[in-house]
Write a protein that holds these residues in place. Structure first.
Motif, PDB file in Angstrom:
ATOM      1  N   ARG A  77      33.024   6.151  -7.985  1.00 40.38           N
ATOM      2  CA  ARG A  77      31.619   5.997  -7.576  1.00 40.38           C
ATOM      3  C   ARG A  77      30.812   7.242  -7.920  1.00 40.38           C
ATOM      4  O   ARG A  77      31.301   8.370  -7.774  1.00 40.38           O
ATOM      5  N   PRO A  78      29.554   7.060  -8.347  1.00 40.50           N
ATOM      6  CA  PRO A  78      28.698   8.190  -8.697  1.00 40.50           C
ATOM      7  C   PRO A  78      28.558   9.174  -7.537  1.00 40.50           C
ATOM      8  O   PRO A  78      28.515   8.762  -6.371  1.00 40.50           O
ATOM      9  N   GLY A  79      28.480  10.449  -7.877  1.00 42.81           N
ATOM     10  CA  GLY A  79      28.204  11.482  -6.878  1.00 42.81           C
ATOM     11  C   GLY A  79      29.398  11.929  -6.072  1.00 42.81           C
ATOM     12  O   GLY A  79      29.292  12.858  -5.269  1.00 42.81           O
ATOM     13  N   GLY A  85      29.349   9.610 -13.406  1.00 36.92           N
ATOM     14  CA  GLY A  85      28.510  10.576 -12.712  1.00 36.92           C
ATOM     15  C   GLY A  85      29.180  11.153 -11.481  1.00 36.92           C
ATOM     16  O   GLY A  85      28.512  11.570 -10.533  1.00 36.92           O
ATOM     17  N   ALA A  86      30.522  11.186 -11.497  1.00 40.35           N
ATOM     18  CA  ALA A  86      31.303  11.791 -10.416  1.00 40.35           C
ATOM     19  C   ALA A  86      31.910  13.092 -10.925  1.00 40.35           C
ATOM     20  O   ALA A  86      32.028  13.282 -12.141  1.00 40.35           O
ATOM     21  N   PHE A  87      32.306  13.998 -10.013  1.00 41.51           N
ATOM     22  CA  PHE A  87      33.104  15.145 -10.418  1.00 41.51           C
ATOM     23  C   PHE A  87      34.553  14.724 -10.276  1.00 41.51           C
ATOM     24  O   PHE A  87      35.012  14.403  -9.175  1.00 41.51           O
ATOM     25  N   ILE A 128      31.389  14.726 -17.832  1.00 40.84           N
ATOM     26  CA  ILE A 128      30.452  14.050 -16.919  1.00 40.84           C
ATOM     27  C   ILE A 128      29.272  13.470 -17.687  1.00 40.84           C
ATOM     28  O   ILE A 128      28.785  14.057 -18.658  1.00 40.84           O
ATOM     29  N   ILE A 129      28.865  12.273 -17.250  1.00 41.11           N
ATOM     30  CA  ILE A 129      27.685  11.593 -17.780  1.00 41.11           C
ATOM     31  C   ILE A 129      26.873  11.148 -16.572  1.00 41.11           C
ATOM     32  O   ILE A 129      27.411  10.504 -15.659  1.00 41.11           O
ATOM     33  N   ALA A 130      25.597  11.492 -16.535  1.00 36.71           N
ATOM     34  CA  ALA A 130      24.753  11.110 -15.397  1.00 36.71           C
ATOM     35  C   ALA A 130      24.762   9.587 -15.234  1.00 36.71           C
ATOM     36  O   ALA A 130      24.696   8.845 -16.212  1.00 36.71           O
ATOM     37  N   ALA A 131      24.850   9.151 -13.984  1.00 30.11           N
ATOM     38  CA  ALA A 131      24.816   7.707 -13.719  1.00 30.11           C
ATOM     39  C   ALA A 131      23.425   7.166 -14.044  1.00 30.11           C
ATOM     40  O   ALA A 131      22.416   7.827 -13.823  1.00 30.11           O
TER      41      ALA A 131
END
Lengths: 186, 453
Positions: free
Chosen positions: B136-138, B155-157, B249-252
């Motif tokens: 999940r993003p974030g 968009g997750a670390f 990483i790629i922004a969601a």
């Protein structure tokens, strides 16, 4: 970690990956079982191509019955590839206590210090051609100094920075307990 | 203070307003993933350090996915699955994907699932996690596998850790991390139909070297990246580790959110979307034009040993292998099928779907009115069950393992000496399009010739 590590050096080149340090076919052994943990020492560094195994001449087995090598000298990016902690563990079980490389892949570096297996130190100078496999070397961990008794040369190594505290504690669990981040071990 | 996505996620999980590269912080973990190769050792560390009666920090946050040594007669591999099962029962682990065809006392290679839609088994963790709503993003996701960096595509670390660290997280739910400096890779222009995400990332690794991003966050953006589906974005972030990256990483965006909402559990938290600030600091920035790249290959024995497929047209191959977390997703097989439809392979060609869902997609997804499975069968490929299989060699009886010094074109992620089995095997890493075109020709082939007919 030991203050002083003395013994024979084993020399390898650049980009020695964790598949070379411990090939995947041995990963079904469970390091939590003592008899199986011992197997990692037997196969440590067995994936290194023969011509690269123990420079400059090659064809030197890392793990043998003679007691093995106390220290590995390597080039750039030692321990790249898989996150398998079996890699630093295998080196430790084989009797190796430190690695001196120009640089490390980050997961191998973290595994080495968090698990307290081998002391990974960086050298600003390339030592792969300066040290020969079988040379008698001595590492003063506190002073970050490596002496090659065979040649008489000495080398200053890079202090480990933030990681020094975890290294001094002997691993992440001891480090966290000393600082009250975890309950004492029961 | 301006921050990159990676810095924002780490700050949020360290309970701070901001963090800077180089700073060491303790971060709360949202998801811990482990599998059959590193799970037993991690469980051993957890028990040894926290005690025989210890409980994991949160049984809803641990995901266990057996995937590496599944279809092998190796008894210790079966034993390791039993260790995972015992731990799941004991701790009440909520998310576990059991290879239910490995029965107690199983001897020989377990029989594969008959229906990929009717087994609790999933297959390769890095494809199974997003498919089952765990990425999940974030969020901050750690896994005992170096390719855990794959999940940054959402968009997750996400990053790989060792057994001792996983044992620590199992008990404590947190881990120390040093904030990585970020490197930005912007791919401008439209994505040509003969290129895949694999070509982009092989190009980058060749450019910066296999230690070019050591302990850095690799952030990808630009029009070409935005046009990619989630399978393809995963391929890019998956191979960040091959340049030494801490995470990819790629922004969601809407593509990400549509995928995640489709897969999320009913009680899943609302995704948190982070974007890098316009004035965030980068250790390096690279701007590339996707349209200027050619199909790219990594020659033996390093993912950074770059060449174009066209430059290697005199390299004859013995085998093609299409599979793994890198190159065994539905988008990978759909691409391979574009080349293989109506053609026959000239060398033995192994098809290994990453997960059982991908396996089911081989029947559901069509190219030119035919299912992928029918296209691969007609082309003469051999299809195996979902798992990591020969990507990392494994036991000698592993499906597709290079037990001879073969020359192989492979859609996997690593071509280190011995990685797929034999130490003298020559592994060429390529996109599924290039691998399929090479399988037809029997030598390394630029797929552009196969797509323009």
């Amino acid at each position: 970690m030991d203050a002083t590590i003395r013994g024979q050096a084993f020399v390898v080149g650049d980009n020695v990956d964790t598949d070379q340090i411990i090939p995947a076919e041995y990963l079904s052994y469970n390091p939590a079982v003592p008899d199986e943990r011992a197997m990692f020492g037997r196969y440590a560094m067995s994936g290194v191509p023969a011509s690269e195994s123990g420079l400059p001449d090659g064809n030197v087995p890392f793990a043998d019955d003679a007691g093995g090598f106390a220290l590995i000298v390597a080039g750039r990016n030692f321990g790249c590839g898989s996150s398998r902690e079996h890699a630093p563990l295998a080196l430790a079980v084989a009797g190796c206590r430190a690695v001196v490389a120009e640089s490390y892949a980050r997961i191998f570096y973290r595994n080495s210090i968090n698990g307290g297996y081998v002391l990974p130190l960086e050298t600003p100078a390339r030592l792969v051609e300066a040290v020969r496999t079988g040379d008698e070397v001595e590492l003063d961990a506190a002073a970050c100094r490596l002496v090659n008794h065979t040649t008489g040369e000495a080398y200053e190594l890079t202090p480990p920075g933030d990681a020094a505290e975890i290294i001094a504690s002997g691993g992440i669990f001891a480090y966290a307990r000393e600082r009250g981040l975890l309950e004492p071990k029961t | 203070m301006p921050m990159t996505i990676t810095e924002k996620i780490l700050a949020a999980h360290a309970g701070r307003d901001s963090v800077r590269p180089g700073q060491t912080v303790w971060c709360d973990v949202d998801v811990l993933m482990t599998h059959d190769v590193c799970g037993p050792g991690s469980i051993g560390v957890f028990r040894e350090q926290f005690g025989a009666d210890a409980r994991v920090w949160d049984p809803t946050c641990v995901v266990i996915v057996p995937d590496h040594y599944i279809f092998t007669a190796e008894p210790r591999a079966h034993r390791n699955v039993e260790i995972l099962r015992d731990f799941v029962r004991e701790q009440g682990i909520e998310h576990y994907y059991d290879p239910d065809f490995i029965t107690a006392g199983c001897e020989g290679i377990p029989p594969a699932y008959e229906d990929p839609a009717a087994t609790s088994y999933r297959g390769v963790c890095h494809v199974a996690l997003p498919q089952n709503g765990h990425t999940r993003p974030g969020e901050l996701l750690l896994g005992t596998d170096s390719h855990t960096c794959t999940h940054g595509a959402f968009g997750a670390f996400a990053t790989g850790i060792g057994n001792t660290e996983a044992g620590f997280v199992l008990g404590a739910g947190k881990l120390w991390l040093r904030v990585p400096p970020s490197m930005r890779f912007t791919f401008n222009g439209a994505m040509p139909d003969y290129l895949m995400a694999k070509d982009l990332i092989l190009h980058v690794i060749g450019e910066i070297g296999v230690d070019g991003a050591t302990y850095a966050a690799m952030e990808f953006d630009g029009e070409a990246i935005r046009s990619l589906d989630m399978d393809e974005r995963c391929t890019i972030c998956n191979m960040a580790i091959e340049a030494g990256g801490k995470n990819g990483i790629i922004a969601a965006d809407e593509t990400t959110l549509a995928y995640v909402r489709d897969r999320a559990a009913d009680d899943a938290p609302e995704p948190v979307v982070y974007e890098s600030d316009a004035d965030a600091e980068y250790a390096a920035t690279y701007t590339l034009d996707a349209g200027a790249l050619a199909p790219t290959v990594a020659r033996p024995h390093s993912p950074g040993n770059r060449a174009t497929a066209g430059e290697l047209s005199d390299v004859r191959i013995d085998r093609a292998y299409i599979g793994s977390c890198t190159g065994g997703k539905t988008a990978d097989f759909a691409a391979a099928a574009r080349v293989l439809a109506g053609r026959e392979v000239a060398v033995e060609t192994f098809i290994v779907p990453a997960t059982t869902e991908v396996d089911a997609d081989l029947d559901r997804v069509q190219v030119d009115g035919q299912s992928l499975r029918a296209i691969f069968a007609a082309a003469g490929c051999t299809i195996g069950p979902a798992s990591c299989a020969a990507c990392l060699g494994g036991p000698a009886d592993t499906f597709g393992r290079a037990n001879e010094p073969l020359t192989v074109v492979s859609t996997t992620n690593r071509n280190f000496p011995g990685r797929m089995g034999h130490k003298e095997a020559q592994i060429y890493l390529a996109s599924p399009l290039t691998a399929a075109a090479s399988a037809v020709a029997g030598r390394i082939t630029d797929p552009r010739d196969s797509l323009t007919r």
